[in-house]
Write a protein that holds these residues in place. Structure first.
Motif, PDB file in Angstrom:
ATOM      1  N   TRP A  16      52.231  49.696  36.820  1.00  0.00           N
ATOM      2  CA  TRP A  16      52.899  48.709  37.670  1.00  0.00           C
ATOM      3  C   TRP A  16      51.856  47.732  38.219  1.00  0.00           C
ATOM      4  CZ3 TRP A  16      52.386  47.105  42.702  1.00  0.00           C
ATOM      5  CH2 TRP A  16      53.438  46.364  43.250  1.00  0.00           C
ATOM      6  N   PRO A  17      52.203  46.457  38.341  1.00  0.00           N
ATOM      7  CA  PRO A  17      53.514  45.845  38.159  1.00  0.00           C
ATOM      8  C   PRO A  17      53.729  45.215  36.788  1.00  0.00           C
ATOM      9  CG  PRO A  17      52.081  44.291  39.245  1.00  0.00           C
ATOM     10  CD  PRO A  17      51.249  45.534  39.006  1.00  0.00           C
ATOM     11  N   LEU A  18      52.812  45.444  35.841  1.00  0.00           N
ATOM     12  CA  LEU A  18      52.961  44.841  34.524  1.00  0.00           C
ATOM     13  C   LEU A  18      54.073  45.521  33.741  1.00  0.00           C
ATOM     14  CD1 LEU A  18      51.771  42.634  32.747  1.00  0.00           C
ATOM     15  CD2 LEU A  18      50.239  44.334  31.749  1.00  0.00           C
ATOM     16  N   SER A  19      54.252  46.819  33.938  1.00  0.00           N
ATOM     17  CA  SER A  19      55.325  47.531  33.256  1.00  0.00           C
ATOM     18  C   SER A  19      56.302  48.090  34.267  1.00  0.00           C
ATOM     19  CB  SER A  19      54.753  48.661  32.385  1.00  0.00           C
ATOM     20  OG  SER A  19      54.151  49.655  33.180  1.00  0.00           O
ATOM     21  N   ASN A  20      57.534  48.282  33.806  1.00  0.00           N
ATOM     22  CA  ASN A  20      58.584  48.817  34.661  1.00  0.00           C
ATOM     23  C   ASN A  20      59.605  49.532  33.795  1.00  0.00           C
ATOM     24  OD1 ASN A  20      60.297  46.741  33.550  1.00  0.00           O
ATOM     25  ND2 ASN A  20      59.468  45.316  35.069  1.00  0.00           N
ATOM     26  N   VAL A 287      41.901  40.759  34.973  1.00  0.00           N
ATOM     27  CA  VAL A 287      42.889  40.045  35.774  1.00  0.00           C
ATOM     28  C   VAL A 287      44.035  39.593  34.874  1.00  0.00           C
ATOM     29  CG1 VAL A 287      43.304  38.156  37.384  1.00  0.00           C
ATOM     30  CG2 VAL A 287      41.027  39.205  37.259  1.00  0.00           C
ATOM     31  N   ILE A 288      45.260  39.878  35.295  1.00  0.00           N
ATOM     32  CA  ILE A 288      46.460  39.428  34.596  1.00  0.00           C
ATOM     33  C   ILE A 288      47.360  38.728  35.600  1.00  0.00           C
ATOM     34  CG2 ILE A 288      48.516  40.133  33.311  1.00  0.00           C
ATOM     35  CD1 ILE A 288      46.947  42.556  32.325  1.00  0.00           C
ATOM     36  N   ASN A 289      47.739  37.499  35.281  1.00  0.00           N
ATOM     37  CA  ASN A 289      48.582  36.712  36.177  1.00  0.00           C
ATOM     38  C   ASN A 289      49.784  36.182  35.398  1.00  0.00           C
ATOM     39  OD1 ASN A 289      49.694  35.151  38.161  1.00  0.00           O
ATOM     40  ND2 ASN A 289      48.101  33.584  38.132  1.00  0.00           N
ATOM     41  N   GLU A 290      50.977  36.749  35.671  1.00  0.00           N
ATOM     42  CA  GLU A 290      52.196  36.308  34.997  1.00  0.00           C
ATOM     43  C   GLU A 290      53.049  35.409  35.892  1.00  0.00           C
ATOM     44  OE1 GLU A 290      54.293  39.723  33.492  1.00  0.00           O
ATOM     45  OE2 GLU A 290      53.171  39.652  31.624  1.00  0.00           O
ATOM     46  N   VAL A 304      40.797  45.860  38.987  1.00  0.00           N
ATOM     47  CA  VAL A 304      41.899  45.263  38.244  1.00  0.00           C
ATOM     48  C   VAL A 304      42.791  44.514  39.227  1.00  0.00           C
ATOM     49  CG1 VAL A 304      43.247  47.408  38.405  1.00  0.00           C
ATOM     50  CG2 VAL A 304      43.842  45.710  36.682  1.00  0.00           C
ATOM     51  N   VAL A 305      43.181  43.300  38.840  1.00  0.00           N
ATOM     52  CA  VAL A 305      44.062  42.464  39.647  1.00  0.00           C
ATOM     53  C   VAL A 305      45.220  42.035  38.753  1.00  0.00           C
ATOM     54  CG1 VAL A 305      44.281  40.373  41.036  1.00  0.00           C
ATOM     55  CG2 VAL A 305      42.102  41.624  40.987  1.00  0.00           C
ATOM     56  N   ILE A 312      52.264  42.597  43.138  1.00  0.00           N
ATOM     57  CA  ILE A 312      50.833  42.314  42.998  1.00  0.00           C
ATOM     58  C   ILE A 312      50.055  43.605  43.226  1.00  0.00           C
ATOM     59  CG2 ILE A 312      48.864  41.030  43.927  1.00  0.00           C
ATOM     60  CD1 ILE A 312      50.855  38.867  44.803  1.00  0.00           C
ATOM     61  N   LEU A 313      49.097  43.863  42.350  1.00  0.00           N
ATOM     62  CA  LEU A 313      48.223  45.034  42.479  1.00  0.00           C
ATOM     63  C   LEU A 313      46.774  44.575  42.515  1.00  0.00           C
ATOM     64  CD1 LEU A 313      47.658  48.160  42.327  1.00  0.00           C
ATOM     65  CD2 LEU A 313      47.520  47.856  39.846  1.00  0.00           C
ATOM     66  N   VAL A 314      46.035  45.037  43.514  1.00  0.00           N
ATOM     67  CA  VAL A 314      44.586  44.824  43.590  1.00  0.00           C
ATOM     68  C   VAL A 314      43.979  46.194  43.843  1.00  0.00           C
ATOM     69  CG1 VAL A 314      42.692  43.668  44.751  1.00  0.00           C
ATOM     70  CG2 VAL A 314      44.909  42.511  44.544  1.00  0.00           C
ATOM     71  N   SER A 315      43.161  46.686  42.900  1.00  0.00           N
ATOM     72  CA  SER A 315      42.638  48.044  43.021  1.00  0.00           C
ATOM     73  C   SER A 315      41.347  48.183  42.244  1.00  0.00           C
ATOM     74  CB  SER A 315      43.663  49.055  42.487  1.00  0.00           C
ATOM     75  OG  SER A 315      43.133  50.367  42.428  1.00  0.00           O
ATOM     76  N   SER A 316      40.488  49.081  42.712  1.00  0.00           N
ATOM     77  CA  SER A 316      39.368  49.478  41.865  1.00  0.00           C
ATOM     78  C   SER A 316      39.941  50.244  40.679  1.00  0.00           C
ATOM     79  CB  SER A 316      38.385  50.360  42.638  1.00  0.00           C
ATOM     80  OG  SER A 316      38.951  51.647  42.864  1.00  0.00           O
ATOM     81  N   LYS A 317      39.260  50.228  39.557  1.00  0.00           N
ATOM     82  CA  LYS A 317      39.772  50.925  38.377  1.00  0.00           C
ATOM     83  C   LYS A 317      39.828  52.433  38.609  1.00  0.00           C
ATOM     84  CE  LYS A 317      38.431  47.351  35.094  1.00  0.00           C
ATOM     85  NZ  LYS A 317      37.653  46.998  33.889  1.00  0.00           N
TER      86      LYS A 317
END
Length: 450
Positions: A16-20, A287-290, A304-305, A312-317
């Motif tokens: 998440w949030p790229l997949s659901n 970084v992925i921005n849709e 990873v952002v 929106i997710l901002v996290s260390s890997k």
């Protein structure tokens, strides 16, 4: 003949949030093929299966929400078996085998090999189906598994412990589920293998087991009574009860790209979308921005952002593997964007007003020549405003032409559908009612013939 059953399931919440629930990880085009083209995990797997030196046919066991994604991404011959509801891997595999036996008329002595559809591995992993077939046909055991030789003492995987640590085909003594690191080291010293969820058996073996739950001779009846099957994993419902189990070892690359720290290791590009990364202050950042908004990332390391319409997710890997609870708390219960057989939709706004009234606004894009199914809603009404394109809308059997500027009022329980003619049809849909859920829809096929 080898019948390969590929399991395609899961909601992809770890990515998440790229997949659901409607866009699972296996369909994300984040890898590259030998020619440098962007491909998904599913497309990569099918490319490898096509290279296996054996006569292999493919059955995909999945849920209805993934049918469109599979049809868009998978080329060539395969059989699709859709679960009426999600009930875990044991009933899904039983359903696929029932289809093989009752619909495809496969022989009871044929070999069936079950694999996840999204495994990231070398070609040798898929070529291993030949060894599994030989082991099954030799009568060595009722069930034969594929075991991966561990590369480190993982606490994330289950372990297969063979009676002897050597040989191309070994008898299984026991299983150990996700041990701690010290226990994993001891297991590896004993020749234990990672359980990668690959099972092989004769078709008749599983159809006989399934007949104990559903003694029917017609596939439609089997599917109609699917809820009577035990809601359990194949490991617990079948493997642990088997009279004899063998394992074929595999030595080579094998990974579950189900978390951000593993997926980013194999991603073709460090960024996607409207992204500017300050290379002088960032290190090992993906970084992925849709969204349609520009994004600037600076001063980050091993992170990873991800920004999509779902969140929106901002996290260390490293930390990204342990935020399931936070995602469950933050994530919407419904997908905010989905690609469908007719086009795509995006949720623009969701509101609850002081008087308790609810409204949800979506942008629908119906592709040229495509149509929404003929349907009705029990709990909501809708207003469609056409903002671009042209086509037709039907209300309770009456067809009307629509174009940019047209407004269509759809009452609760009113039958309706729409189609695009000549160009894509862009519609702003405003839903109003006490329940605004994707499940509130009753479909009646397609109104217009293709």
């Amino acid at each position: 003949m080898i019948h390969l059953v590929l399991l395609s399931g899961g909601s992809g919440t770890r990515l998440w949030p790229l997949s659901n629930s409607s866009r699972s990880k296996q369909f994300l085009k984040v890898l590259r093929d030998e020619a440098g083209n962007h491909v998904s995990m599913v497309q990569r797997v099918f490319g490898q299966i096509r290279k296996v030196p054996a006569d292999v046919d493919i059955t995909i066991a999945t849920c209805a929400s993934q049918e469109y994604s599979i049809s868009r991404q998978v080329e060539g011959a395969y059989t699709l078996v859709l679960e009426p509801e999600r009930r875990d891997t044991a009933p899904a595999i039983m359903l696929a085998c029932a289809n093989l036996a009752l619909e495809q008329k496969a022989d009871a002595d044929d070999t069936v090999i079950v694999m996840p559809i999204d495994t990231y591995a070398e070609q040798a992993y898929y070529d291993g189906v030949v060894k599994l077939d030989e082991a099954v046909q030799s009568g060595f055991a009722e069930l034969v598994l594929l075991g991966v030789e561990p590369t480190y003492p993982s606490e994330k995987y289950g372990y297969i412990v063979p009676e002897t640590p050597e040989g191309d085909l070994r008898r299984v003594a026991r299983f150990t589920e996700k041990p701690n690191e010290n226990a994993a080291k001891q297991l590896i010293a004993q020749g234990a293998l990672w359980n990668c969820g690959v099972f092989a058996f004769k078709l008749g073996y599983l159809t006989e087991l399934a007949a104990k739950y559903l003694p029917v001779n017609d596939f439609s009846q089997f599917r109609d009574r699917y809820s009577d099957l035990p809601k359990n994993s194949f490991d617990y419902e079948v493997v642990e009860k088997a009279g004899s189990i063998g394992v074929v070892p595999y030595s080579g690359e094998w990974m579950d790209l189900g978390t951000w720290n593993t997926l980013t290791d194999e991603m073709a590009d460090a960024s996607a979308g409207r992204v500017v990364i300050d290379e002088s202050t960032c290190e090992n950042v993906h970084v992925i921005n849709e969204t349609g908004f520009p994004m600037v990332v600076a001063g980050m390391k091993d992170a990873v952002v991800v920004a999509t319409p779902d969140g929106i997710l901002v996290s260390s890997k490293e930390a990204s593997t342990g935020i399931k609870a936070q995602i469950s708390q933050a994530a919407e219960s419904r997908p905010m964007y989905e690609q469908c057989r007719w086009g795509e939709y995006r949720v623009i706004d969701s509101s609850v007003f002081p008087d308790g009234a609810k409204a949800l606004t979506k942008e629908l894009i119906v592709r040229d020549g495509k149509q929404l199914s003929y349907q009705r809603h029990a709990h909501r009404g809708e207003v469609w405003t056409v903002v671009s394109g042209a086509g037709e809308v039907v209300l309770d059997g009456l067809v009307q032409q629509v174009r940019a500027g047209s407004v269509v009022n759809i009452g609760k329980c009113q039958m309706h559908a729409g189609r695009a003619i000549g160009s894509d049809l862009h519609i702003i849909e405003v839903q109003q009612g006490e329940i605004l859920a994707e499940e509130d829809v009753e479909r009646f096929g397609e109104f217009w013939e293709e």
